[in-house]
Write a protein that holds these residues in place. Structure first.
Motif, PDB file in Angstrom:
ATOM      1  N   CYS A  39       0.793  -1.328  -0.077  1.00  0.00           N
ATOM      2  CA  CYS A  39       0.071  -0.030  -0.100  1.00  0.00           C
ATOM      3  C   CYS A  39       0.679   1.219  -0.050  1.00  0.00           C
ATOM      4  CB  CYS A  39      -1.106  -0.018   1.173  1.00  0.00           C
ATOM      5  SG  CYS A  39      -1.863   1.433   1.289  1.00  0.00           S
ATOM      6  N   ILE A  97       2.357   5.269  -2.802  1.00  0.00           N
ATOM      7  CA  ILE A  97       2.027   6.610  -3.123  1.00  0.00           C
ATOM      8  C   ILE A  97       2.823   6.946  -4.369  1.00  0.00           C
ATOM      9  CG2 ILE A  97       2.801   6.814  -0.753  1.00  0.00           C
ATOM     10  CD1 ILE A  97       4.444   9.074  -1.369  1.00  0.00           C
ATOM     11  N   GLU A 101       0.382  16.667   2.047  1.00  0.00           N
ATOM     12  CA  GLU A 101      -0.179  15.498   2.580  1.00  0.00           C
ATOM     13  C   GLU A 101      -1.613  15.585   2.263  1.00  0.00           C
ATOM     14  OE1 GLU A 101       0.942  12.877   4.026  1.00  0.00           O
ATOM     15  OE2 GLU A 101       2.859  13.822   4.482  1.00  0.00           O
ATOM     16  N   ASP A 146      -5.068   8.531  -0.322  1.00  0.00           N
ATOM     17  CA  ASP A 146      -5.436   8.569   0.986  1.00  0.00           C
ATOM     18  C   ASP A 146      -4.195   8.488   1.906  1.00  0.00           C
ATOM     19  OD1 ASP A 146      -7.312   8.612   3.053  1.00  0.00           O
ATOM     20  OD2 ASP A 146      -6.856   6.572   3.437  1.00  0.00           O
ATOM     21  N   LYS A 147      -3.304   7.796   1.439  1.00  0.00           N
ATOM     22  CA  LYS A 147      -1.932   7.810   2.118  1.00  0.00           C
ATOM     23  C   LYS A 147      -1.260   9.226   2.018  1.00  0.00           C
ATOM     24  CE  LYS A 147      -1.621   3.422   3.843  1.00  0.00           C
ATOM     25  NZ  LYS A 147      -1.431   2.954   5.092  1.00  0.00           N
ATOM     26  N   TRP A 154       0.497   9.555  -0.555  1.00  0.00           N
ATOM     27  CA  TRP A 154       1.704   9.040  -1.313  1.00  0.00           C
ATOM     28  C   TRP A 154       1.507   9.360  -2.831  1.00  0.00           C
ATOM     29  CZ3 TRP A 154       2.130   3.490   1.338  1.00  0.00           C
ATOM     30  CH2 TRP A 154       2.587   3.698   2.576  1.00  0.00           C
ATOM     31  N   ALA A 192       6.625   7.116   1.401  1.00  0.00           N
ATOM     32  CA  ALA A 192       6.204   5.725   1.894  1.00  0.00           C
ATOM     33  C   ALA A 192       7.016   5.363   3.243  1.00  0.00           C
ATOM     34  CB  ALA A 192       6.078   4.688   0.992  1.00  0.00           C
ATOM     35  N   SER A 194       0.103  -0.507  -2.772  1.00  0.00           N
ATOM     36  CA  SER A 194      -0.802  -0.772  -1.891  1.00  0.00           C
ATOM     37  C   SER A 194      -0.675  -2.318  -1.427  1.00  0.00           C
ATOM     38  CB  SER A 194      -2.412  -0.554  -2.610  1.00  0.00           C
ATOM     39  OG  SER A 194      -2.537  -1.638  -3.541  1.00  0.00           O
ATOM     40  N   ALA A 216       1.982  -2.228   1.763  1.00  0.00           N
ATOM     41  CA  ALA A 216       2.012  -1.137   2.731  1.00  0.00           C
ATOM     42  C   ALA A 216       2.505  -1.400   3.947  1.00  0.00           C
ATOM     43  CB  ALA A 216       0.714  -0.382   2.656  1.00  0.00           C
ATOM     44  N   GLU A 223       5.348   0.328   5.942  1.00  0.00           N
ATOM     45  CA  GLU A 223       4.977   1.159   7.170  1.00  0.00           C
ATOM     46  C   GLU A 223       5.530   0.638   8.515  1.00  0.00           C
ATOM     47  OE1 GLU A 223       0.688   3.082   6.019  1.00  0.00           O
ATOM     48  OE2 GLU A 223       0.812   1.322   7.101  1.00  0.00           O
TER      49      GLU A 223
END
Length: 536
Positions: free
Chosen positions: A11, A13, A25, A373-374, A376, A403, A524, A527, A531
């Protein structure tokens, strides 16, 4: 059959080549809920899945009221559905209703302490996530009791959602049904107010017109704000239905689900216009004596002249823009199973201010939304995402830096690539990508920021970040990837770890470019891993 070469977990960007500075952002994803009333309970899971992951909350008709105002649990409540929604990360917040029966509503308010306890107990018993209060048809006489009822629910259900469906009140009426809602005080206890911005023309209305003209909807939002309701507690209710009138007066605002409208229009050769003033579609048509008689809702269309108002893509998009204009919490809708399935191709995008006309029916629609939404990825403009455009090395650097949570980090030194000037829009991210080992140069102090990223290059970049290694006894996975190729180990590692697959003909096509849609999909899927490794 479309070919999706990316399969696995991720997940992420994208930045755009047209940007002159790193993208800001993305705003927090807007809330989305819908009511469940129509259809068999066996169809409920399918109704929700048809929304393509758009919903945060679903509100089924689990709670009615007895004549004395006590709680009545309906036959629709099924634990299996609640469990399935929770597996999908969707909250189940049933609504309690009196079905517009004034005496029942008054009895409920007179015994609100008992009723609130019954609801709180049922919510806990069935592992529900809260309650949506939708007791309509009361008057200004019950206004204070209604507010106190919501206060009691809030007190007895800590940690659970307490929301209230309120009548749209663009004219500021204080009597009757509209007077039963004290917007300002309700907002003090409720997580949000679901403003039912529809039924401008209602069932039984002698005058044909839109269910929710744009002016009616916007004034309803403005009224809520004037009552002191924070915009973060306003959910804009949208209709998934229209209304029908017959010239002889036998049909006056009869309900018609949006999903049934195309059948009616095509069957009778309707004349369709879009009314610019109300931002609503309207159709007129004639049913002849010799025509087949369709049944729409609870009504059979007999011979005569008709006028139909409903919600289509253009009208719904106009309303979704208001969520962004007033920065509302999100949207709600009445109700699932009435909408056209194709609506979900654009609903989440427009709800979140992503007016990407080229992503609505794209196979990577949901992944694109997840990436934006992230924060990215962004669009190449306010209305386009360019999903089939090739990804560049500069874009890849920005994506990976963001990311990994490094956008606030200052590079310790510049990479000194001669083709990346100090004022390059992605200069900082390129320096960071090189510093952290995400992307190497292209040789001779060249980075080639505008060069397209190939499939083998993106495999190497991600394998590097995820610390993936190829098994020593790994077999050549693709006929067109030479075991002596510099990227072979990375491609094999990505394949063996289930991140990337090849095409149906057993090829990988390592030199083909990576599109923005493919990158969105790939990111995606990993992700969680990214993260976990990112800077906190």
């Amino acid at each position: 059959m479309r070919k999706r070469w990316l399969t696995g977990l991720i997940c992420g960007i994208l930045a755009m080549s047209s940007l002159t500075a790193p993208p800001a952002e993305a705003a927090a994803k807007k809330f989305n809920m819908s009511y469940l009333y129509f259809g068999k309970t066996s169809s409920y899971v399918g109704q929700v899945d048809r929304t393509k992951g758009s919903l945060n909350v679903v509100s089924p008709n689990y709670f009615d009221l007895n004549e004395d105002g006590s709680l009545k649990i309906t036959w629709k409540l099924e634990r299996s559905f609640i469990d399935e929604m929770h597996k999908r990360g969707i909250k189940v917040v049933p609504y309690v209703t009196s079905h517009w029966k004034l005496d029942i509503g008054r009895n409920a308010m007179a015994n609100r302490d008992k009723l609130s306890t019954e609801i709180a107990n049922a919510v806990n018993q069935y592992n529900l996530d809260g309650i949506n209060v939708d007791i309509e048809g009361m008057t200004e006489t019950e206004r204070d009791a209604h507010t106190d009822f919501v206060r009691l629910l809030r007190e007895k259900m800590p940690g659970k959602e307490v929301s209230v469906a309120v009548a749209a009140n663009p004219n500021g009426w204080t009597k009757g049904w509209h007077g039963s809602y004290d917007y300002g005080k309700l907002a003090q206890y409720a997580d949000y107010l679901m403003v039912m911005a529809y039924d401008e023309a209602w069932a039984g209305d002698p005058t044909a017109g839109p269910v929710a003209s744009i002016g009616f909807v916007e004034r309803s939002i403005q009224y809520a704000l004037k009552q002191g309701v924070p915009n973060s507690k306003i959910v804009l209710g949208l209709p998934f239905y229209g209304r029908l009138w017959k010239s002889d007066g036998t049909f006056k605002g009869a309900g018609v689900s949006n999903v049934r409208v195309p059948t009616v229009l095509n069957k009778y050769g309707a004349n369709v216009v879009f009314d610019g003033a109300t931002q609503s579609p309207k159709a007129t048509f004639t049913v002849k004596e010799s025509d087949e008689k369709l049944t729409v809702g609870y009504n059979t269309l007999t011979a005569g002249n008709y006028e139909l108002w409903w919600e289509d893509e253009r009208s719904l998009k106009a309303k979704l823009r208001l969520v962004q204009k007033y920065d509302l919490k999100g949207a709600g809708s009445w109700s699932l199973d009435q909408e056209e399935a194709s609506m979900w191709n654009y609903f989440s995008l427009w709800l979140n201010g992503l007016y990407f006309t080229d992503a609505q029916t794209h196979w990577a629609n949901s992944e694109i939304l997840a990436m934006v939404d992230k924060g990215w990825m962004l669009g190449t403009s306010s209305t386009t995402f360019a999903p089939e455009t090739a990804l560049t090395r500069a874009q890849a650097a920005v994506i990976l830096v963001r990311a990994m949570g490094l956008q606030g980090v200052t590079p310790t030194e510049t990479a000194k690539f001669w083709d990346v000037p100090a004022n390059h829009w992605a200069g900082k991210e390129i320096d960071l990508a090189k510093q952290y080992g995400f992307i190497n140069g292209a040789g001779d102090n060249v980075f080639a920021p505008e060069r397209e990223v190939s499939r083998e290059e993106i495999s190497a970049m991600l394998a590097r970040i995820l610390d993936l290694t190829a098994p020593t006894d790994g077999q050549t996975p693709f006929a067109d990837v030479d075991p002596n190729r510099w990227s072979y180990a990375s491609i094999l590692a990505m394949k063996e770890n289930g991140v990337i697959n090849g095409y149906e003909d057993a090829t990988f096509r390592p030199f083909n470019h990576t599109t923005r849609a493919q990158m969105a999909t790939l990111m995606s899927r990993i992700a969680t891993q990214l993260e976990a490794k990112s800077v906190k």
